[in-house]
Design an enzyme around this catalytic site. Structure first.
Site, short mmCIF file in Angstrom:
data_model
loop_
_atom_site.label_atom_id
_atom_site.label_comp_id
_atom_site.label_asym_id
_atom_site.label_seq_id
_atom_site.Cartn_x
_atom_site.Cartn_y
_atom_site.Cartn_z
N SER A 5 0.87 -1.18 0.00
CA SER A 5 0.00 0.00 0.00
C SER A 5 0.90 1.23 0.00
O SER A 5 2.07 1.16 0.41
CB SER A 5 -0.95 -0.01 1.20
OG SER A 5 -0.24 -0.21 2.40
N GLU A 7 1.29 5.52 0.67
CA GLU A 7 0.71 6.69 1.34
C GLU A 7 1.13 7.97 0.64
O GLU A 7 2.29 8.14 0.28
CB GLU A 7 1.18 6.70 2.80
CG GLU A 7 0.56 7.82 3.61
CD GLU A 7 0.88 7.71 5.09
OE1 GLU A 7 0.68 6.63 5.68
OE2 GLU A 7 1.36 8.71 5.66
N ASP A 99 -1.81 15.16 15.97
CA ASP A 99 -1.12 16.00 16.95
C ASP A 99 -1.74 17.38 16.90
O ASP A 99 -1.94 17.93 15.81
CB ASP A 99 0.37 16.08 16.66
CG ASP A 99 1.02 14.72 16.86
OD1 ASP A 99 0.84 14.15 17.94
OD2 ASP A 99 1.66 14.22 15.92
N PHE A 206 12.03 14.50 10.92
CA PHE A 206 10.84 13.65 11.11
C PHE A 206 11.05 12.71 12.30
O PHE A 206 10.18 12.54 13.13
CB PHE A 206 10.60 12.74 9.89
CG PHE A 206 9.95 13.40 8.70
CD1 PHE A 206 9.39 14.66 8.77
CD2 PHE A 206 9.87 12.71 7.49
CE1 PHE A 206 8.79 15.24 7.65
CE2 PHE A 206 9.27 13.27 6.37
CZ PHE A 206 8.74 14.54 6.46
N HIS A 256 3.61 -0.99 3.78
CA HIS A 256 2.99 0.32 3.52
C HIS A 256 4.11 1.33 3.34
O HIS A 256 4.89 1.58 4.26
CB HIS A 256 2.12 0.68 4.74
CG HIS A 256 1.37 1.97 4.60
ND1 HIS A 256 0.18 2.08 3.92
CD2 HIS A 256 1.64 3.22 5.08
CE1 HIS A 256 -0.26 3.33 3.98
NE2 HIS A 256 0.61 4.05 4.67
P1 FAD Z 1 -3.46 7.39 19.92
O1 FAD Z 1 -3.59 5.96 19.57
O2 FAD Z 1 -4.65 8.08 20.45
O3 FAD Z 1 -2.23 7.52 20.91
C1 FAD Z 1 -1.66 8.78 21.22
C2 FAD Z 1 -0.93 8.71 22.56
O4 FAD Z 1 -1.87 8.60 23.62
C3 FAD Z 1 -0.01 7.49 22.71
O5 FAD Z 1 1.10 7.88 23.47
C4 FAD Z 1 -0.88 6.49 23.47
O6 FAD Z 1 -0.09 5.57 24.21
C5 FAD Z 1 -1.69 7.42 24.37
N1 FAD Z 1 -3.04 6.92 24.68
C6 FAD Z 1 -3.92 6.34 23.84
N2 FAD Z 1 -5.07 6.05 24.47
C7 FAD Z 1 -4.92 6.47 25.75
C8 FAD Z 1 -5.76 6.45 26.91
N3 FAD Z 1 -7.00 5.97 26.87
N4 FAD Z 1 -5.26 6.95 28.08
C9 FAD Z 1 -4.00 7.47 28.12
N5 FAD Z 1 -3.16 7.50 27.05
C10 FAD Z 1 -3.62 7.01 25.90
N6 FAD Z 1 -0.96 12.34 11.82
C11 FAD Z 1 -1.77 13.23 11.20
O7 FAD Z 1 -2.00 14.33 11.72
N7 FAD Z 1 -2.33 12.95 9.98
C12 FAD Z 1 -2.15 11.75 9.38
O8 FAD Z 1 -2.70 11.53 8.30
C13 FAD Z 1 -1.33 10.78 10.01
N8 FAD Z 1 -1.13 9.55 9.48
C14 FAD Z 1 -0.41 8.61 10.17
C15 FAD Z 1 -0.30 7.32 9.64
C16 FAD Z 1 0.41 6.33 10.32
C17 FAD Z 1 0.50 4.95 9.74
C18 FAD Z 1 1.06 6.66 11.55
C19 FAD Z 1 1.87 5.61 12.27
C20 FAD Z 1 0.96 7.93 12.07
C21 FAD Z 1 0.22 8.91 11.41
N9 FAD Z 1 0.07 10.20 11.92
C22 FAD Z 1 -0.74 11.12 11.28
C23 FAD Z 1 0.73 10.59 13.16
C24 FAD Z 1 -0.16 10.39 14.41
O9 FAD Z 1 -1.31 11.19 14.31
C25 FAD Z 1 0.66 10.77 15.64
O10 FAD Z 1 1.65 9.82 15.86
C26 FAD Z 1 -0.14 11.07 16.90
O11 FAD Z 1 0.75 11.63 17.86
C27 FAD Z 1 -0.76 9.85 17.54
O12 FAD Z 1 -1.80 9.37 16.83
P2 FAD Z 1 -2.45 7.92 17.18
O13 FAD Z 1 -3.59 7.74 16.29
O14 FAD Z 1 -1.42 6.89 17.25
O15 FAD Z 1 -2.97 8.28 18.66
#
Ligand code: FAD
Length: 276
Positions: A5, A7, A99, A206, A256
């Protein structure tokens, strides 16, 4: 053959659109299972991501999936975007927290990606295939690796079908992470996210932000090449192709590629490992 895939990020200027258009015919030759398009957290690509997803689907015939980052957004905004994607025929979403952009004070109605997954499942049942993010070298804000794994499990328990990892250059980090996830009862496919190496300063920036380690032996060689872009590309393609070979041999469910909207580096890796 291991599924691939790709991105992309949504182009915002005519120049960026032209770069992506030039890359697409070459990348399409890799026959990706699907492609995905990132989304700027806080709505910075609010119109660009849907526009790009629509373009990739209608003009290029690609199964394009949107990323959806929930931080800073309201339920109504996110709900509307999901309806837009549904109307385009999208059946896959990459669900993220994102973020908080600097200057934006409030997390909004969703705090974590697991809240978004839960919301999509509640509102749309099994309609979407949901991918979430996973971090073999730990998310930089996590309290510790165990906590991060437990939080990954929350997303899967909320209904995620699969995960794509943050990039990494140490295959052991990935294999150990998958092993830990299986022991924790996480059964979904965990696809490695691969960042081609084409430039050192950008990669370092990055990596500092997202917590992905550039192993010292790689960093030292890249530093030594200085401005010799050809040598960096050649070395980068060799190193990342070897990483992919180990991952494929270890039975990964797919690869990916973070293409950064360019074809050359991803193609060089795929050619080296027979995926082109
Ligand atoms: P989460 O899974 O919500 O985790 C964030 C943090 O919170 C982690 O440290 C986790 O351990 C903690 N956490 C989760 N749940 C809880 C809880 N219930 N209580 C306490 N702590 C908790 N960013 C963008 O802005 N746009 C994009 O399109 C984008 N695409 C991405 C694609 C991939 C494949 C990856 C790996 C990252 C991407 N990112 C993107 C970056 C991502 O948004 C960041 O890494 C962000 O900081 C975390 O997102 P997440 O969805 O992993 O968050």
């Amino acid at each position: 053959m291991t599924p691939i895939s790709l991105e992309f990020f949504p182009p915002k200027t005519d120049e960026q659109r032209a770069t992506l258009e030039a890359a697409l015919p070459k990348l399409k030759a890799l026959k990706p299972e699907y492609v995905s398009c990132t989304f700027g957290a806080g709505g910075s690509t609010l119109s660009y991501t849907p526009e790009t997803v629509r373009h990739l689907r209608s003009e290029h015939g690609l199964d394009a999936a949107p990323h959806l980052s929930c931080v800073g957004g309201t339920r109504a905004e996110i709900g509307k975007l999901i309806e837009t994607y549904k109307a385009m025929g999208c059946r896959r979403i990459v669900a993220l927290r994102g973020d908080l952009p600097s200057g934006m004070a409030s997390y909004g109605e969703f705090h974590y990606a697991s809240d978004l997954v839960e919301y999509i499942r509640r509102e749309h049942d099994g309609f979407f295939h949901i991918e979430v993010a996973a971090y073999p070298e730990m998310h930089p804000q996590a309290a510790d690796a165990h906590n991060d794994l437990a939080n990954f499990k929350r997303k899967v328990d909320a209904g995620a079908n699969g995960a794509i990892t943050q990039y990494f250059y140490n295959p052991d980090a990935y294999f150990r992470f998958v092993e830990d996830a299986r022991k924790a009862g996480i059964a979904v496919p965990i696809t490695p996210g691969i960042m081609p190496i084409t430039q050192y300063s950008q990669l370092k920036r990055f990596s500092d932000m997202c917590g992905a380690e550039i192993p010292r032996w790689i960093a030292k060689r890249l530093e030594a090449f200085r401005d010799d872009a050809d040598s960096i590309r050649q070395f980068g393609a060799d190193v990342v192709a070897q990483l992919c070979e180990k991952l494929v041999a270890g039975g990964v469910p797919g690869i990916h590629f973070y293409t950064l909207n360019r074809a050359k580096a991803t193609l060089a890796i795929c050619e080296r490992i027979g995926l082109a």
